[in-house]
Design an enzyme around this catalytic site. Structure first.
Site, PDB file in Angstrom:
ATOM      1  N   SER A  70       0.827  -1.195   0.000  1.00 13.19           N
ATOM      2  CA  SER A  70       0.000   0.000   0.000  1.00 13.19           C
ATOM      3  C   SER A  70       0.875   1.263   0.000  1.00 13.19           C
ATOM      4  CB  SER A  70      -0.964  -0.037   1.192  1.00 13.19           C
ATOM      5  OG  SER A  70      -2.006   0.879   1.027  1.00 13.19           O
ATOM      6  N   ASP A 182      -5.497  -4.350  -2.332  1.00 14.74           N
ATOM      7  CA  ASP A 182      -4.445  -3.973  -1.389  1.00 14.74           C
ATOM      8  C   ASP A 182      -3.660  -5.181  -0.873  1.00 14.74           C
ATOM      9  OD1 ASP A 182      -3.083  -2.940   1.005  1.00 14.74           O
ATOM     10  OD2 ASP A 182      -4.403  -1.208   0.772  1.00 14.74           O
TER      11      ASP A 182
END
Length: 308
Positions: A70, A182
């Site tokens: 991320s 993610d």
């Protein structure tokens, strides 16, 4: 044969045999352990990673490998491409949520992060993993199978964008025929990829604050974020098993979108990193057999003192 001739012959035989024996091997020159840095997610809180990098830079401690999830993937990509921690500090003071996200209407999420590629192309000095100055791994998650996907070669910006596709908030990113979200679902802090890359010592940076404060959630994003935060807090054992040291900068009180508090977040990262410096210096200075064995998952500030 006179005694002198016998002595001469024996001496020649002795020296011949001596020359046949291999020379004693010299001890191998000391080689410092290769250091890997795993940067976890956390939206704006991930700016604290810059403080960690800043201290390592100032102290002259080299980082041989980086892995990011991320926001850790974004900071890792920029840093590995040659952007210094000081430059990242300047950039972070200007960044806002709108720079990489735009609202959209979809059954998959409320935001599209396609602006991120434009944003990354402005700050990252490489287009592919092969062009990076420091080897990097970027973690994402296959939304269909749940498998972790680790990128280490090929185009760079697509994987970084996929690694940031927070489920429910951002739309999944299609890449190489896979629907990716993610990386925090599979590699909240990507320590294992660093071991696979050859790191001898691994530092994991974990941003553990919950999304919701005592007053409760403000909106749907807080509800989604808090659910994932709780789940991640209960799954730390997996990635901590591959870390020699875990840093947990105190990001309590910072909201996920607190980009306007970048200076404070960097200071938090710096403070946490400085607490861990004595043990890390020992890694760099002592021969391998004398390296202190830090407990797996040790937090900064509680690093065992190296043996005298």
């Amino acid at each position: 044969m006179n005694p002198f001739s016998k002595f001469a012959r024996s001496f020649r035989a002795f020296t011949t045999e001596l020359n046949r024996r291999p020379a004693p091997s010299l001890p191998a020159p000391y080689q410092r352990p290769k250091l890997g840095l795993a940067l976890g997610g956390g939206f704006a809180r991930g700016i604290a990673h810059i403080g960690v990098l800043k201290v390592l830079e100032e102290e002259g401690i080299p980082v041989d490998f980086v892995a990011g999830t991320s926001v850790g993937a974004i900071i890792g990509a920029a840093y590995c491409s040659g952007v210094s921690a000081r430059q990242l500090e300047e950039i972070s003071s200007l960044v806002r949520f709108r720079d990489f996200a735009r609202w959209t209407l979809s059954r998959y999420g409320f935001c599209n992060n396609d602006r991120m590629e434009t944003f990354l192309s402005r700050i990252v000095r490489a287009k592919t993993f092969e062009e990076l100055k420091t080897p990097l791994a970027i973690a994402a998650t296959d939304f269909i199978t749940g498998e972790g996907v680790v990128f280490r070669s090929g185009p760079l910006l697509g994987p970084a964008r996929a690694s940031c596709a927070y489920p429910g908030m951002f739309l999944p990113v299609e890449l190489d025929g896979r629907m990716l979200v993610d990386g925090m679902l599979a590699h909240a802090v990507p320590t294992l990829p660093l071991r696979d890359m050859g790191a001898d010592r691994v530092i994991g940076v974990y941003l553990s604050a919950h999304w919701v404060q005592l007053r409760g959630p403000r909106h749907l994003f807080d509800v989604i974020g808090q659910c994932f935060s709780i789940a991640q807090a209960r799954m730390t054992g997996y990635w901590k098993a591959y870390a020699d040291l875990v840093l947990e900068p105190n990001v309590d009180g910072f909201s996920y979108d607190a980009f306007d508090r970048s200076g404070e977040l960097i200071s938090v990262g710096e403070e946490c990193m400085r607490q861990a410096l004595p043990g890390i210096r020992k890694w760099m200075e002592e021969p391998p057999q004398a390296l202190p064995q830090l407990a797996r998952g040790t937090k900064a500030g509680s690093v065992p003192a190296p043996a005298a």
